[in-house]
Write an enzyme that holds these catalytic residues in place. Structure first.
Site, PDB file in Angstrom:
ATOM      1  N   THR A   1      42.472  36.816  50.552  1.00 58.97           N
ATOM      2  CA  THR A   1      42.690  35.719  49.611  1.00 58.97           C
ATOM      3  C   THR A   1      43.020  34.438  50.363  1.00 58.97           C
ATOM      4  O   THR A   1      42.541  33.358  50.006  1.00 58.97           O
ATOM      5  CB  THR A   1      43.817  36.085  48.629  1.00 58.97           C
TER       6      THR A   1
ATOM      7  N   GLU B   1      39.144  25.156  49.827  1.00 57.30           N
ATOM      8  CA  GLU B   1      39.670  23.823  50.113  1.00 57.30           C
ATOM      9  C   GLU B   1      38.709  23.031  50.989  1.00 57.30           C
ATOM     10  O   GLU B   1      38.479  21.838  50.754  1.00 57.30           O
ATOM     11  CB  GLU B   1      41.045  23.913  50.788  1.00 57.30           C
TER      12      GLU B   1
ATOM     13  N   HIS C   1      41.256  36.174  42.319  1.00 55.46           N
ATOM     14  CA  HIS C   1      40.444  36.990  43.228  1.00 55.46           C
ATOM     15  C   HIS C   1      39.814  38.081  42.370  1.00 55.46           C
ATOM     16  O   HIS C   1      40.514  38.924  41.820  1.00 55.46           O
ATOM     17  CB  HIS C   1      41.343  37.576  44.327  1.00 55.46           C
TER      18      HIS C   1
END
Length: 130
Positions: free
Chosen positions: A36, A44, A70
């Site tokens: 994750t 990002e 997720h």
């Protein structure tokens, strides 16, 4: 921020899952899949790539918030496509819908918010925190 950044603008990045990207703590691999943490990193980065051409000299974008679900594993060797799409723009903020997917599943999805600040203000704030 320069004019022209509009909702709907997209960027993509493809990454192959390697052992350095797997779920691990303290150097011990927990699962041989995309972690994750790594997924957030690439979400990002993809969102930042949208913003870069629109920053004025003396401006910088910083991560302000991220939400992420997720959804499925991405095993070692799997090629994952990260997509960021602008959903909201203001003078000081850009919000992107982000997702990660491979040929068999949606791996993760969420939103990423970037705040646009004067570089001078950003570095002054960093110095204040030392």
């Amino acid at each position: 921020m320069k004019q022209g950044l509009q909702p709907g603008r997209q960027e993509q990045m493809e990454v192959t899952v390697t052992s350095e990207m797997t779920a691990s703590f303290g150097g011990v691999e927990i699962h041989p899949v995309l972690s994750t943490v790594t997924m957030v990193y690439y979400m990002e980065w993809t969102g930042r790539n949208i913003l870069l051409p629109f920053l004025e000299e003396g401006e910088e974008g910083v991560g302000g918030a991220i939400t992420l679900h997720h959804r499925a594993p991405a095993p070692l060797g799997k090629i994952v496509t990260f997509t960021a799409e602008v959903i909201e723009v203001s003078a000081s903020r850009v919000i992107c819908q982000v997702k990660a997917e491979h040929d068999k599943a949606l791996v993760g999805e969420g939103t990423f918010q970037q705040v646009i600040l004067p570089v001078e203000k950003l570095y002054r704030r960093i110095e204040e925190m030392k």
